[in-house]
Design an enzyme around this catalytic site. Structure first.
Site, PDB file in Angstrom:
ATOM      1  N   HIS A  80      97.652  -8.292  19.087  1.00  0.00           N
ATOM      2  CA  HIS A  80      98.187  -7.189  19.879  1.00  0.00           C
ATOM      3  C   HIS A  80      97.234  -5.998  19.881  1.00  0.00           C
ATOM      4  O   HIS A  80      96.565  -5.723  18.883  1.00  0.00           O
ATOM      5  CB  HIS A  80      99.548  -6.755  19.341  1.00  0.00           C
ATOM      6  N   HIS A 117     100.516 -13.368  28.110  1.00  0.00           N
ATOM      7  CA  HIS A 117     100.499 -12.759  26.775  1.00  0.00           C
ATOM      8  C   HIS A 117     100.416 -13.829  25.687  1.00  0.00           C
ATOM      9  O   HIS A 117      99.564 -13.760  24.789  1.00  0.00           O
ATOM     10  CB  HIS A 117     101.756 -11.903  26.599  1.00  0.00           C
ATOM     11  N   GLU A 118     101.297 -14.815  25.761  1.00  0.00           N
ATOM     12  CA  GLU A 118     101.322 -15.851  24.727  1.00  0.00           C
ATOM     13  C   GLU A 118     100.073 -16.744  24.793  1.00  0.00           C
ATOM     14  O   GLU A 118      99.569 -17.201  23.756  1.00  0.00           O
ATOM     15  CB  GLU A 118     102.588 -16.689  24.838  1.00  0.00           C
ATOM     16  N   HIS A 166      97.345 -14.997  22.969  1.00  0.00           N
ATOM     17  CA  HIS A 166      97.478 -15.255  21.524  1.00  0.00           C
ATOM     18  C   HIS A 166      96.860 -16.612  21.184  1.00  0.00           C
ATOM     19  O   HIS A 166      96.067 -16.732  20.247  1.00  0.00           O
ATOM     20  CB  HIS A 166      98.949 -15.266  21.111  1.00  0.00           C
ATOM     21  N   TYR A 205     101.951  -3.032  23.597  1.00  0.00           N
ATOM     22  CA  TYR A 205     103.374  -2.777  23.707  1.00  0.00           C
ATOM     23  C   TYR A 205     103.642  -1.344  24.171  1.00  0.00           C
ATOM     24  O   TYR A 205     102.773  -0.476  24.110  1.00  0.00           O
ATOM     25  CB  TYR A 205     104.059  -3.025  22.370  1.00  0.00           C
TER      26      TYR A 205
END
Length: 259
Positions: free
Chosen positions: A170, A160-161, A164, A216
């Site tokens: 997101h 996930h990071e 980014h 999310y």
């Protein structure tokens, strides 16, 4: 003999129960990020971080930096995108192994190649700071990517990071979100409203992905236990349960970097 069978049966039941418990224990990336970041307290000396995204300039908060300026890592003549990294010695060998596995997970299906830094000026500086966070896209020089131990050191959170850092925002904030997700603002704790604002994202001609590692869960930031996001038109679609990158996540990386 009856006692032996009973004992064996009990052992089998315990093993099955343990396996079922282990399967349930794998949390989604959404839940892991929420648990790791919800109680983080930042001071004026810390980077500006909203949710798990860091900002070098407050003017970037309302738009994906990839829209405003070049934020992609450099592609070399061999068609590969080489991204140097440093992993802090704060981590145990097991934690380092998890982080490295997350880095390497991009190598088989994309042209991204994360590699240990030698003397490169621009690189990812992976360390244990306050919570899990990353900047969006290439920033220049040493670029912090925080995976606070132990809460952030999970395969899905690492992916996930890193997404980014490669330039992605997101999923629930993408520009066409309202065609696919209904936000129930009345159920969101007001201090977390900014985690649901739409940004001017690059969607790269890919469909909305309810199973993206960047999506999310439906109860994120709920103050009353009710959903804060509902898929439309089918509210029963699984939402935000990813434990690793989806195929669409991989496709987007390849399209952004012309792999």
């Amino acid at each position: 003999m009856a006692l032996l069978k009973c004992t064996l049966g009990l052992l089998i039941l315990l093993v099955v129960s343990d396996c079922s418990w282990a399967k349930k224990k794998e949390l989604s990336v959404s839940e892991l990020l929420w648990r790791a970041n919800k109680n983080v307290v930042r001071t004026k000396d810390d980077p500006l971080v909203i949710d798990d995204i860091a900002y070098g300039d407050v003017t970037e908060r309302n738009a994906d930096p990839c829209i405003n300026r070049g934020c992609k890592w450099v592609k070399f003549s061999d068609g590969k995108v080489y991204v140097p990294y440093v992993i802090s010695n704060q981590y145990s060998s097991q934690e380092r192994s998890i982080i490295e596995r997350g880095l390497q997970s991009f190598h088989s299906d994309t042209c991204i190649r994360f590699f240990p830094r030698t003397n490169q000026r621009e690189y990812l500086n992976i360390l244990s700071d306050k919570g899990c966070y990353s900047y969006v896209g290439r920033q220049g020089n040493a670029q912090t990517l925080s995976l606070e131990r132990p809460g952030c050191v999970h395969h899905s959170v690492v992916q996930h990071e890193l997404l980014h850092a490669l330039g992605f925002n997101h999923e629930q904030c993408r520009s066409d979100r309202d065609q696919h997700i209904r936000i129930l603002w009345q159920n969101i704790e007001p201090r977390y409203w900014n985690q649901f604002y739409i940004v001017n994202t690059l969607n790269l001609n890919t469909p909305y992905d309810y199973n993206s590692v960047m999506q999310y869960g439906r109860y994120l930031a709920s103050w009353n236990g009710e959903p804060t996001m509902v898929p439309i038109p089918n509210p029963n679609v699984q939402l935000g349960e990813a434990t690793q990158m989806s195929q669409t996540d991989v496709i987007r990386v390849n399209r952004l970097y012309n792999c």
